[in-house]
Design an enzyme around this catalytic site. Structure first.
Site, short mmCIF file in Angstrom:
data_model
loop_
_atom_site.label_atom_id
_atom_site.label_comp_id
_atom_site.label_asym_id
_atom_site.label_seq_id
_atom_site.Cartn_x
_atom_site.Cartn_y
_atom_site.Cartn_z
N GLU A 1 0.82 -1.20 0.00
CA GLU A 1 0.00 0.00 0.00
C GLU A 1 0.87 1.27 0.00
OE1 GLU A 1 -4.46 1.17 1.54
OE2 GLU A 1 -3.33 -0.27 2.74
N TYR B 1 -0.01 -7.79 -1.81
CA TYR B 1 -1.12 -7.05 -1.22
C TYR B 1 -2.41 -7.57 -1.85
CZ TYR B 1 -4.04 -3.02 0.12
OH TYR B 1 -5.03 -2.21 0.63
N ASP C 1 0.17 -8.20 3.19
CA ASP C 1 -1.17 -8.02 3.73
C ASP C 1 -2.09 -8.91 2.90
OD1 ASP C 1 -3.67 -7.23 4.48
OD2 ASP C 1 -3.37 -5.08 4.09
N ASN D 1 -5.15 -9.73 3.87
CA ASN D 1 -6.54 -9.31 4.12
C ASN D 1 -7.45 -10.48 4.48
OD1 ASN D 1 -7.27 -6.49 4.13
ND2 ASN D 1 -6.38 -6.38 2.08
#
Length: 257
Positions: A35, A108, A148, A150
Site C-alpha cells: 500500500e 497485497y 497483507d 486481508n
C-alpha cells in the site's frame, strides 16, 4: 537474515511518521512494503533507495492507491513485476525479487470490505493466485511471501471473531482458501509455527474506528508464508508496536542463513 513486512498505508504518510529512521535502525536485510499509495513521480530519492538498500516497486495505475515494494541490502538477481493478469497487475499487488535460490514476494491481496463488487474481485484474485502458489511450491526454490493477505485465518487471529463471521476478511470461503494453501498446497505460516496459540500479541492491523488500537481490538492479516525448508530456519518472530507508522504494524522474522 531478517525479513520485515509492513503495510505502510501510504509511503509518504509513513515517512512523515518516522518510518525511514526506524528502517535504518531495524537491522533488516529485506523489507516488503504494501500500500505505497504513490507512483514513481511521487517517490523521493530516500524512498526509492534508502541508504544501504536497493528498492524495487510495482505501482498501481490509479493514483494514491495500492502498490508494493521491496527494499533489500543485496541487489536482486531477477525482478518479477505482477502476476500476469492485467486487471490485477493494474492495481500493483505482486512483486517478486530473486536472490540466488531465494524468492521474496511482496503481496497485497484485495480487501472486500467496501462492497460486494470488491468482494467478488477478491474471490477472483484468490482463485487466480492459487495456481501460482502451487507453481511456486513446485518450483524447488525457497520462497517467502510477505504481505497483507486481508484474511484472518483462525478465530485466534482477531479479537471479535464472533461478530465478524459475515464480514470480509473472515468469511468462511476466505478462511477455507487459507486453510487449503497452508494444508494441501504446503505453505507454512511462519508466525504460527513459532507462536501457535497467541491471541492479543499476534494482531498486525487495527481499525481507525472505535479506539481499536487503544483497546487492542485487532486482526492478524499480515503474514510471512514460506516454503517448508525456509520456514524451518525461522528462529524469532515479533510484531513491532513501539512506534506507529501506519494502521498496520511491522511483522519481523529472523531466519538462520
Amino acid at each position: 537474515m531478517r525479513i520485515i513486512t509492513l503495510n505502510l498505508n501510504g509511503i509518504r504518510s509513513a515517512c512523515n511518521k518516522g518510518f525511514l529512521p526506524w528502517l535504518a535502525a531495524s537491522q533488516s536485510d529485506i523489507v516488503c512494503l504494501q500500500e505505497l499509495k504513490a507512483q514513481a513521480a511521487d517517490m523521493q530519492p530516500e524512498m526509492l533507495q534508502p541508504p544501504g538498500y536497493h528498492g524495487y516497486f510495482h505501482y498501481a495505475e490509479k493514483k494514491g492507491y495500492s502498490g508494493v515494494g521491496i527494499y533489500s541490502k543485496q541487489p536482486a538477481d531477477k525482478v518479477i513485476i505482477g502476476l500476469g493478469h492485467a486487471h490485477i497487475d493494474a492495481e500493483g499487488r505482486y512483486l517478486e525479487c530473486q536472490y540466488g535460490n531465494l524468492s521474496v514476494v511482496s503481496l497485497y491481496l484485495p480487501s472486500g470490505s467496501s462492497g460486494e463488487e470488491r468482494q467478488q474481485f477478491k474471490f477472483q484474485v484468490l482463485a487466480l493466485f492459487l495456481p501460482h502458489l502451487e507453481q511456486l511450491i513446485a518450483g524447488g526454490r525457497e520462497v517467502v511471501i510477505c504481505g497483507d493477505w486481508n484474511i484472518a485465518h483462525q478465530e485466534i487471529d482477531l479479537k471479535n471473531y464472533k461478530g465478524n463471521r459475515k464480514n470480509s476478511g473472515f468469511l468462511p470461503e476466505e478462511r477455507a482458501w487459507m486453510t487449503d494453501i497452508l494444508g494441501r498446497v504446503g505453505w507454512v505460516d511462519v508466525y504460527r509455527t513459532l507462536h501457535p496459540e497467541t491471541t492479543d500479541e499476534c494482531y498486525t492491523w487495527w481499525s481507525n474506528r472505535g479506539q481499536a488500537w487503544a483497546k487492542n481490538v485487532g486482526w492478524r492479516i499480515d503474514y510471512q508464508l514460506a516454503t517448508q525448508g525456509l520456514a524451518k530456519r525461522a528462529t524469532a518472530v515479533s510484531v513491532y508496536k513501539a512506534e506507529r507508522f501506519s494502521d498496520h504494524a511491522p511483522l519481523i522474522v529472523d531466519y538462520q542463513d
